[in-house]
Design a protein around this motif. Structure first.
Motif, short mmCIF file in Angstrom:
data_model
loop_
_atom_site.label_atom_id
_atom_site.label_comp_id
_atom_site.label_asym_id
_atom_site.label_seq_id
_atom_site.Cartn_x
_atom_site.Cartn_y
_atom_site.Cartn_z
N UNK A 147 0.82 -1.20 0.00
CA UNK A 147 0.00 0.00 0.00
C UNK A 147 0.86 1.26 0.00
N UNK A 148 2.17 1.10 0.23
CA UNK A 148 3.08 2.25 0.24
C UNK A 148 4.10 2.16 -0.89
N UNK A 149 3.74 1.50 -1.99
CA UNK A 149 4.57 1.56 -3.18
C UNK A 149 5.26 0.28 -3.56
N UNK A 150 5.92 -0.39 -2.63
CA UNK A 150 6.57 -1.65 -2.96
C UNK A 150 7.98 -1.74 -2.41
N UNK A 151 8.48 -2.97 -2.34
CA UNK A 151 9.82 -3.25 -1.85
C UNK A 151 10.52 -4.23 -2.79
N UNK A 152 11.80 -3.98 -3.04
CA UNK A 152 12.61 -4.85 -3.86
C UNK A 152 13.49 -5.70 -2.96
N UNK A 153 13.40 -7.03 -3.12
CA UNK A 153 14.17 -7.97 -2.33
C UNK A 153 15.15 -8.71 -3.22
N UNK A 154 16.43 -8.59 -2.88
CA UNK A 154 17.47 -9.30 -3.61
C UNK A 154 17.67 -10.68 -3.00
N UNK A 155 17.74 -11.69 -3.85
CA UNK A 155 17.98 -13.06 -3.42
C UNK A 155 19.48 -13.24 -3.21
N UNK A 156 19.89 -13.41 -1.95
CA UNK A 156 21.30 -13.55 -1.62
C UNK A 156 21.77 -14.99 -1.63
N UNK A 157 20.87 -15.93 -1.88
CA UNK A 157 21.19 -17.34 -1.80
C UNK A 157 20.93 -17.87 -0.40
N UNK A 158 20.79 -19.18 -0.30
CA UNK A 158 20.55 -19.78 1.00
C UNK A 158 19.22 -19.41 1.62
N UNK A 159 18.21 -19.13 0.77
CA UNK A 159 16.88 -18.72 1.23
C UNK A 159 16.92 -17.43 2.04
N UNK A 160 17.86 -16.53 1.68
CA UNK A 160 17.99 -15.24 2.35
C UNK A 160 17.74 -14.13 1.33
N UNK A 161 16.92 -13.16 1.73
CA UNK A 161 16.58 -12.03 0.87
C UNK A 161 16.86 -10.73 1.62
N UNK A 162 17.38 -9.73 0.90
CA UNK A 162 17.67 -8.43 1.49
C UNK A 162 16.84 -7.35 0.81
N UNK A 163 16.23 -6.49 1.62
CA UNK A 163 15.47 -5.35 1.09
C UNK A 163 16.46 -4.32 0.57
N UNK A 164 16.50 -4.15 -0.76
CA UNK A 164 17.45 -3.23 -1.39
C UNK A 164 16.73 -2.08 -2.07
N UNK A 165 15.50 -1.82 -1.68
CA UNK A 165 14.67 -0.83 -2.36
C UNK A 165 15.37 0.52 -2.46
N UNK A 166 15.81 1.05 -1.34
CA UNK A 166 16.45 2.37 -1.33
C UNK A 166 17.76 2.35 -2.11
N UNK A 167 18.57 1.31 -1.87
CA UNK A 167 19.86 1.21 -2.55
C UNK A 167 19.70 1.12 -4.06
N UNK A 168 18.62 0.47 -4.51
CA UNK A 168 18.39 0.30 -5.94
C UNK A 168 17.83 1.55 -6.60
#
Length: 554
Positions: A138-159
């Motif tokens: 509802x506030x625009x969206x978030x981008x999650x990078x797949x780091x491997x090992x079933x781990x994801x990082x929110x990189x929205x601002x960095x991207x």
């Protein structure tokens, strides 16, 4: 379970059928949710305040979390509105390759995503071999990078993604064909908790409809490489605040090799954005005949998909709509003009009293002709609304008869499938590796469902996984043509579609009773074309833009 279907004993000599072949035994969709270990329950945060996003429900996306080429699942959740409310508990499930899934949310990065989520779209945006996720909120969206090992990082601002609008659906596409996946965000309306409109009738408060809120422009983010994006919405000619986007579908409707975008908007005209090949999009929705209903009305346009269901070589568009509006089934006549054929077909008659959210094409019986699935479920945006629009509803399934017509086979695929639910997002994938397509459905403020396709693999099939090298690694925009004795089928690798959801990127071609594939032709966004001949059915093949043909290990 992985099951293999033996090849048909023989073909009728000299006979080439242009009609859909019938399976030998009934096909059912069995509720396999509990057995599969899917325990996700959607939470919309409703507490009596009637906040508008509570109507929308969550989506479901198919992704490959760990790179094993088996489809995994992400269910997107809402959350409570009040300060201190528990975090949203999204559902992240890893495929165990035996018909069951493992809950891997804890420590994944999605467990700390404190957002009111609505949907998701999947692509490998940095070409590192792992599926990444853009989650609409509802506030625009978030981008999650797949780091491997079933781990994801929110990189929205960095991207560099700074979209802040109420967003339901989005899609990845390589609109400039530079080998990097770009992001189209179909923003819905201008809404925040502070701008909620109070609607009531006879003193009884209810949910407002879309007319209470202002439309907004979509957003287009060009992938610059190195994990960075730039906002090119204005440069691409998309900065017009006239949309209330619900469904987003990527297609090449004029078959020029460049991806176009269909945007279904709520109670405002739909858009058909033609890619002009120079970095801009031109809306052709009105002249193409997809902007409005046959009688000139703007419909709900809640979900959308595009595919070639009649082997014409051109993609057609299906759109989910509201009660008394029926599905829109826009047949692409010549690469420029569409005709809504639903009003004169079983598709229109059967869907007239449905409130359809997710909708997509799939070949559930593997006869070589794409069928239509629709997830239905009521809403409650007005106290004065027809009561039928507030009820749970069963899904719909239309079988393609191979002559440009469809039949409603919903009742024939089993009691599990015919259960009334508050359907919202939905996606398909071959979750159990048996060749036929299963369906995952998310509901509003209720449990998720996994419907296993039992019997669809009685006929032959070929599954194609495209891996780009000069083109984007996800293969988005890649056109695949499969030719057998019964003719040629065409599918495009595409993200988005459905409603706030995404199905698997692997393409499934039903072959019916064809016992061989004479040719598979792959046209990549880079311009490269590959052709492979004399292939055996009932296998998953991997086509790498650089290395060529291979067979999946699983």
């Amino acid at each position: 379970m992985r099951r293999r279907v033996g090849l048909a004993a023989s073909l009728m000599a000299g006979v080439v059928s242009l009609h859909a072949s019938q399976p030998r035994a009934p096909i059912t969709f069995t509720d396999a949710t509990a057995r599969a270990g899917i325990t996700f329950v959607h939470h919309n945060g409703a507490a009596g305040d009637m906040w508008y996003p509570e109507l929308f429900g969550g989506g479901v996306a198919v992704l490959d979390i760990n790179g094993d080429a088996w489809p995994d699942l992400l269910f997107v959740n809402g959350k409570g509105w009040q300060p201190g409310a528990p975090r949203a508990r999204h559902g992240l499930y890893l495929n165990n390759r035996d018909g069951t899934f493992k809950d891997v949310l804890a420590g994944s990065g999605f467990d700390s995503a404190d957002v009111y989520g609505l949907g998701a779209t999947i692509a490998d945006y940095d070409n590192d071999g792992r599926d990444d996720v853009f989650m609409t909120t509802v506030a625009g969206g978030r981008l999650f990078h797949n780091d491997g090992g079933a781990k994801f990082t929110d990189v929205t601002a960095r991207a560099g993604i700074r979209n802040a609008e109420f967003t339901v659906s989005a899609a990845w596409l390589d609109y400039d064909r530079d080998g990097l996946s770009d992001l189209f965000i179909g923003n819905y309306v201008r809404w925040t908790p502070g701008t909620e409109v109070v609607c009531a009738q006879d003193g009884v408060r209810g949910y407002c409809g879309p007319n209470a809120y202002k439309p907004v422009a979509p957003a287009l983010y060009r992938n610059r490489g190195g994990g960075r994006f730039e906002d090119v919405t204005a440069r691409a000619g998309l900065d017009h605040p006239t949309d209330k986007a619900m469904g987003v579908a990527v297609l090449d409707y004029n078959v020029d090799g460049w991806p176009d975008i269909f945007v279904g908007s709520d109670r405002v005209p739909a858009k058909l954005h033609r890619n002009d090949r120079q970095g801009r999009f031109v809306d052709e929705g009105v002249p193409a005949g997809v902007a409005l209903s046959e009688n000139g009305a703007a419909r709900a346009n809640m979900g959308a998909d595009a595919a070639d269901y009649d082997r014409s070589g051109r993609p057609h568009v299906v759109v989910g709509n509201f009660l008394n509006e029926m599905l829109g089934l826009y047949r692409n006549r010549d690469g420029a003009v569409f005709e809504d054929v639903a009003p004169r077909s079983a598709v229109g008659r059967a869907s007239l009293l449905s409130v359809t959210w997710a909708v997509f094409f799939l070949d559930y019986d593997l006869d070589g002709f794409l069928d239509i699935f629709a997830a239905n479920g009521g809403t409650d945006e007005s106290q004065a609304m027809d009561s039928r629009a507030r009820l749970s509803q069963p899904p719909l399934l239309f079988r393609n008869q191979g002559k440009g017509t469809f039949e409603n086979v919903t009742k024939a695929v089993g009691d599990d499938f015919n259960r009334p639910i508050m359907g919202r997002g939905a996606a398909y994938a071959d979750f159990d590796g048996d060749g036929d397509l299963d369906i995952a459905v998310a509901t509003l403020a209720g449990p998720a469902y996994l419907f296993r396709n039992d019997g669809g693999n009685q006929q032959n099939w070929l599954r194609v996984r495209a891996i780009g090298s000069r083109s984007n690694r996800s293969g988005l925009g890649t056109m695949v043509r499969v030719t057998g004795a019964s003719g040629t089928q065409t599918q495009m690798v595409r993200s988005g579609s459905s409603y706030a959801s995404q199905s698997e990127l692997t393409l499934t071609f039903g072959l019916g009773r064809d016992t061989s594939v004479s040719a598979v032709t792959v046209q990549w966004p880079s311009g490269k074309t590959q052709t492979f001949t004399a292939l055996t059915p009932n296998q998953v093949i991997v086509i790498d833009e650089e290395r060529g043909l291979g067979r999946a290990k699983n």
